[in-house]
Write an enzyme that holds these catalytic residues in place. Structure first.
Site, short mmCIF file in Angstrom:
data_model
loop_
_atom_site.label_atom_id
_atom_site.label_comp_id
_atom_site.label_asym_id
_atom_site.label_seq_id
_atom_site.Cartn_x
_atom_site.Cartn_y
_atom_site.Cartn_z
N ALA A 65 48.35 42.69 50.62
CA ALA A 65 48.59 43.88 51.45
C ALA A 65 47.25 44.55 51.75
O ALA A 65 46.31 44.48 50.95
CB ALA A 65 49.50 44.84 50.71
N GLY A 110 50.01 39.99 48.01
CA GLY A 110 51.01 39.69 49.05
C GLY A 110 50.76 38.35 49.74
O GLY A 110 51.68 37.75 50.29
N GLU A 113 52.40 35.96 47.58
CA GLU A 113 53.84 36.20 47.71
C GLU A 113 54.38 35.59 49.01
O GLU A 113 55.50 35.07 49.04
CB GLU A 113 54.11 37.71 47.64
CG GLU A 113 53.81 38.25 46.23
CD GLU A 113 53.85 39.76 46.13
OE1 GLU A 113 53.01 40.42 46.78
OE2 GLU A 113 54.71 40.30 45.42
N GLU A 133 47.29 42.74 41.75
CA GLU A 133 47.75 44.12 41.97
C GLU A 133 47.51 44.99 40.74
O GLU A 133 47.24 46.19 40.86
CB GLU A 133 49.25 44.13 42.31
CG GLU A 133 49.60 43.63 43.70
CD GLU A 133 49.85 42.13 43.78
OE1 GLU A 133 49.41 41.39 42.86
OE2 GLU A 133 50.47 41.68 44.76
C1 LIG Z 1 39.66 38.42 48.15
C2 LIG Z 1 38.36 38.90 47.55
C3 LIG Z 1 38.20 38.36 46.13
C4 LIG Z 1 37.22 38.32 48.44
O1 LIG Z 1 35.98 38.76 48.02
P1 LIG Z 1 34.72 38.46 48.95
O2 LIG Z 1 34.69 37.02 49.30
O3 LIG Z 1 33.54 39.03 48.25
O4 LIG Z 1 35.00 39.23 50.31
P2 LIG Z 1 35.01 40.80 50.53
O5 LIG Z 1 33.69 41.23 51.03
O6 LIG Z 1 35.57 41.48 49.36
O7 LIG Z 1 36.11 40.93 51.71
C5 LIG Z 1 35.77 40.90 53.10
C6 LIG Z 1 36.36 42.13 53.75
O8 LIG Z 1 37.77 42.08 53.62
C7 LIG Z 1 38.24 43.28 53.02
N1 LIG Z 1 39.45 43.00 52.22
C8 LIG Z 1 39.64 42.01 51.34
N2 LIG Z 1 40.87 42.08 50.81
C9 LIG Z 1 41.45 43.14 51.38
C10 LIG Z 1 42.74 43.74 51.25
N3 LIG Z 1 43.69 43.22 50.45
N4 LIG Z 1 42.99 44.83 51.99
C11 LIG Z 1 42.08 45.35 52.83
N5 LIG Z 1 40.86 44.84 53.00
C12 LIG Z 1 40.55 43.74 52.28
C13 LIG Z 1 37.08 43.72 52.13
O9 LIG Z 1 37.20 45.09 51.82
C14 LIG Z 1 35.91 43.42 53.06
O10 LIG Z 1 35.82 44.40 54.06
P3 LIG Z 1 34.42 45.14 54.34
O11 LIG Z 1 34.74 46.15 55.40
O12 LIG Z 1 33.51 44.03 54.81
O13 LIG Z 1 33.96 45.72 53.04
C15 LIG Z 1 38.27 40.42 47.54
O14 LIG Z 1 38.16 40.88 48.87
C16 LIG Z 1 39.46 41.08 46.90
O15 LIG Z 1 39.55 41.13 45.70
N6 LIG Z 1 40.39 41.60 47.73
C17 LIG Z 1 41.53 42.35 47.26
C18 LIG Z 1 42.65 41.42 46.81
C19 LIG Z 1 43.82 42.22 46.26
O16 LIG Z 1 43.66 43.07 45.40
N7 LIG Z 1 45.03 41.94 46.77
C20 LIG Z 1 46.23 42.64 46.38
C21 LIG Z 1 46.54 43.73 47.34
S1 LIG Z 1 47.95 44.71 46.88
C22 LIG Z 1 49.28 43.75 47.41
O17 LIG Z 1 49.12 42.68 47.91
C23 LIG Z 1 50.64 44.37 47.26
C24 LIG Z 1 51.76 43.42 47.49
O18 LIG Z 1 52.19 42.85 46.31
#
Ligand SMILES: CC(C)(COP(=O)(O)OP(=O)(O)OC[C@H]1O[C@@H](n2cnc3c(N)ncnc32)[C@H](O)[C@@H]1OP(=O)(O)O)[C@@H](O)C(=O)NCCC(=O)NCCSC(=O)CCO
Length: 259
Positions: A65, A110, A113, A133
């Protein structure tokens, strides 16, 4: 039909949904959920499409998400968002056509999921899967608590949810979380080959397999077995059954008409 957050491509009997927010690692916002619903409505109605493949553009399948939305959601809105997510995943699970998740990179939260709602998961060697999460102080909200547990067992599932650790593709394959792992360069070709093989079968029999298996997973054994017998009877009413049996007896490949 126009989409902003995904691409919908059709190639013969196959359709591809390509999540298309690569700058946010294809994370799921309200717009993407709404567009997935629209794409599914179109695909459901298109008799030519026999198998759906879902993948992501760029280095992620889907990173879950969209977390940037979370600061704005009050509890009621969060509930509504989780419900929208759940409804999309359930619709994919119940689609009367096989759905293959083509996991090209991160499948987290998600994103995993979404893959879990598909019938088959094929991953690239580089893919990383997980339910992180817990690191946000929440837990999976698009069906992961239930579908992951059913797929890999309670012990493994709660460890994945409670640690938030990412799992490499090979380990995911070992625990049955993905069906197979292939080099990234071969992922699209392998997924297409698998989808084309399935698309040659009878669409009615494929839909019956989905229905009987999915309903059976939630039912007591005897009820599941009864559904299987009834579905088997339904399969005998089809032209495809006549063709399949005739083709076997005539020692040739069947030519199913999906009726
Ligand atoms: C997926 C990860 C591990 C990737 O890391 P990395 O390769 O270092 O890339 P990033 O620089 O972090 O990501 C690029 C860019 O994407 C944005 N981003 C990544 N994931 C999300 C997200 N889930 N929502 C919004 N934005 C996201 C990140 O902020 C970067 O943007 P910039 O503007 O360039 O800073 C890593 O990104 C990571 O851990 N992501 C989060 C994964 C997560 O926690 N998912 C669960 C979300 S809650 C959910 O799904 C509820 C439903 O059950």
């Amino acid at each position: 039909m126009e989409f902003e957050t995904l691409e919908l491509k059709k190639e013969g009997h196959l359709a591809w949904i390509i999540l298309n927010r690569p700058e946010r690692l294809n994370s799921i916002n309200g717009k993407l959920l709404e567009e997935l619903q629209r794409a599914l409505t179109e695909l459901e109605a298109d008799r030519k499409v026999k198998v759906l493949l879902i993948t992501g553009k760029g280095k992620a399948f889907c990173a879950g998400a969209d977390i940037t939305q979370f600061t704005e959601l009050n509890p009621t809105e969060a509930w509504k968002f989780a419900k929208m997510g759940r409804e999309v995943m359930t619709r994919i699970e119940n689609l009367m056509k096989p759905v293959i998740a083509v996991i090209n990179g991160y499948a987290l939260g998600g994103g995993l999921e979404l893959a879990l709602a598909c019938d088959i998961r094929i991953a690239s060697e580089e893919a990383q899967l997980g339910l992180p999460e817990i690191n946000l102080g929440i837990f999976p909200g698009f069906g992961g608590t239930q579908r992951l547990t059913k797929l890999v067992g309670k012990g493994r599932a709660v460890e994945i949810m409670m640690t938030g650790d990412r799992i490499g593709a090979k380990d995911a394959e070992k625990m049955g979380l993905v069906n197979r792992v292939v080099p990234g360069s071969a992922l699209q070709e392998e997924a297409t080959k698998l989808a084309e093989k399935i698309a040659k079968k009878s669409a009615v029999a494929l839909a019956l397999i989905k229905e009987v298996v999915n309903r059976g997973v939630d039912a007591p054994l005897q009820s599941g077995l009864a559904m299987e017998s009834i579905g088997w009877g339904v399969a005998f009413s089809t032209e495809d059954k006549q063709e399949g049996v005739k083709a076997f007896l005539e020692k040739r490949e069947p030519n199913f008409k999906d009726r």
